[in-house]
Scaffold this motif. Structure first.
Motif, short mmCIF file in Angstrom:
data_model
loop_
_atom_site.label_atom_id
_atom_site.label_comp_id
_atom_site.label_asym_id
_atom_site.label_seq_id
_atom_site.Cartn_x
_atom_site.Cartn_y
_atom_site.Cartn_z
N UNK A 198 25.10 49.34 5.62
CA UNK A 198 24.09 48.29 5.66
C UNK A 198 24.68 46.98 6.19
N UNK A 199 25.82 46.58 5.65
CA UNK A 199 26.41 45.30 6.06
C UNK A 199 26.87 45.34 7.51
N UNK A 200 27.40 46.47 7.95
CA UNK A 200 27.88 46.60 9.33
C UNK A 200 26.72 46.58 10.31
N UNK A 201 25.53 46.94 9.86
CA UNK A 201 24.36 46.97 10.74
C UNK A 201 23.95 45.58 11.19
N UNK A 202 24.50 44.54 10.59
CA UNK A 202 24.18 43.19 11.02
C UNK A 202 24.74 42.84 12.39
N UNK A 203 25.74 43.58 12.84
CA UNK A 203 26.29 43.32 14.17
C UNK A 203 25.28 43.74 15.23
N UNK A 207 24.98 50.13 14.78
CA UNK A 207 23.81 50.87 14.34
C UNK A 207 23.51 52.09 15.18
N UNK A 208 22.24 52.44 15.26
CA UNK A 208 21.79 53.64 15.94
C UNK A 208 22.12 53.60 17.42
N UNK A 238 29.67 48.97 18.89
CA UNK A 238 29.95 49.58 17.59
C UNK A 238 28.91 50.63 17.17
N UNK A 239 28.19 51.19 18.13
CA UNK A 239 27.19 52.19 17.79
C UNK A 239 27.80 53.35 17.00
N UNK A 240 26.95 54.05 16.24
CA UNK A 240 27.41 55.18 15.43
C UNK A 240 28.04 56.29 16.27
N UNK A 299 15.76 56.32 8.75
CA UNK A 299 16.53 57.43 8.17
C UNK A 299 17.95 57.00 7.85
N UNK A 300 18.49 56.17 8.71
CA UNK A 300 19.85 55.67 8.51
C UNK A 300 19.93 54.80 7.26
N UNK A 301 18.94 53.89 7.10
CA UNK A 301 18.95 53.05 5.90
C UNK A 301 18.74 53.91 4.65
#
Length: 388
Positions: A198-203, A207-208, A238-240, A299-301
């Protein structure tokens, strides 16, 4: 809630059977693991990464620093088998853990700090790139104290890596749930199983991974990120899932770092099996699953929130299902690939064990429930990180 497992996705091999030889059968593995260094007396992050690396023999291709002075990273050599990978991870972890102990510290597979450092965050200042990231992204840089597991599967040219990423996208949330290991952050229970996710998704570049029709589309998206100021360079994508800029691999970056080596290896062999299955599907011309970015974001969240013990979203139908069922569905979809690599028994037993004993997020909460002390959680993670 229904308890059925998800339908087998269109990335699975056809009834014609999987090939038994050729380049697909010889995909290799490499793993990068990031760790925190904590003070063994206070159990807070200790800004001694450079000293730990020096005690471990100095930086090199196998051990190096990260964005903050609390983190170190190992990079395994290329491995052909799960046993080779496990041996390499054990060896490198042992070196780093021993060096940390020499300095009165512990090596901890903690995806985010359970307790905050004493005082302001101490970033690396020895590289201009790190200073530029801190200057550009401000408070967002606080989330750089995050530790993940990055699995490299190769060899793949960039074209095949992009095509494979398109087919792996639906399974990324299930990998996140299986690897959830960060319920606590900054002295609090976050209410999530993987707060790092969750925190890393702020970049803005995290994320996806988007769907790309061609390599040109992928490269264009990277250029847009840089032009918009969302990334300083291609290495900040930094995508997954991403084609590596350094190696001929697809890099699976979604899961938290794992305390247990066997579970780190499990995520690696599942990643390779997903890549193998996607290559088969691509070769046979099967359609790519039509999964939207919006659905994958949800789905990721949900995977980060519920982890292995809760529910998730079926990657192909959108139905809410038990996360355990989604993991079993992933295993079923890659069984032929795991059989080909000789990893099926190991993966099946490891998943059965996690479903029985709980995710690492659940295990941390169980430890905390005994006395209500977060230092017990950090000590538990440190002990498990050192366990061969």
């Amino acid at each position: 809630m229904e308890t059925r497992t998800p339908v087998e996705g269109p990335t699975a091999p056809t009834s014609q059977g999987a090939p038994s030889s050729g380049s697909i059968a010889t995909l290799t593995l490499g793993v990068e693991e990031e760790f925190l260094i904590v003070d063994a007396a206070t159990w807070r992050p200790a800004p001694v990464a450079s000293e730990v690396l020096s005690a471990a023999g100095g930086t090199g291709p196998r051990i190096q620093g990260e964005a903050t002075r609390y983190q170190v990273e190992l990079a395994s050599p290329v491995a052909a088998t799960a046993d080779e990978l496990r041996a390499a991870l054990v060896s490198l972890r042992t070196v780093l853990a021993g060096a940390a102990r020499e300095l009165g510290c512990r090596l901890v597979a903690s995806p985010v700090p359970v307790l905050n450092p004493s005082g302001p965050t101490k970033f690396r200042t020895d590289l201009a790139r790190h200073l530029a990231i801190q200057g550009r992204f401000g408070e967002l840089a606080q989330t750089l104290t995050a530790c993940g597991q990055h699995v490299h599967v190769g060899s793949l040219d960039i074209g095949r890596a992009v095509a494979v990423a398109n087919r792996l996208r639906p399974w990324v949330p299930t990998l996140i749930a299986l690897g959830a290991n960060s319920p606590y952050a900054g002295g609090r229970d976050t209410g999530h199983a993987s707060w790092r996710t969750v925190s890393w998704s702020g970049w803005p570049s995290a994320g996806t991974t988007p769907y790309f029709e061609t390599v040109s589309d992928y490269e264009r998206a990277v250029r847009h990120l840089i032009a918009a100021g969302a990334a300083l360079d291609p290495h900040m994508v930094y995508w997954d899932l991403r084609p590596s800029r350094k190696w001929p691999t697809l890099e699976v970056r979604a899961p938290d770092v794992m305390p247990d080596v066997d579970h780190a290896v499990l995520l690696a062999v599942l990643s390779r099996a997903l890549v193998t299955t996607a290559l088969w599907a691509d070769r046979e011309g099967l359609p790519v699953p039509p999964v939207s970015d919006e659905f994958l974001r949800l789905a990721r969240w949900r995977a980060a929130h519920d982890g292995l013990e809760g529910a998730g979203l079926d990657p192909f139908t959108g139905d809410e299902l038990p996360a355990a069922g989604l993991v079993q569905g992933l295993l079923k979809s890659v069984e032929p690939a795991l059989s080909l690599s000789g990893d099926l028994d190991f993966a099946s037993q490891a998943i059965d064990g996690m479903l029985r004993d709980g995710s690492w997020a659940a295990r941390q909460r169980k430890v905390f429930a005994r006395r209500g002390e977060l230092t017990d959680v950090i000590r538990f993670l440190a002990d498990e990180t050192e366990r061969a």
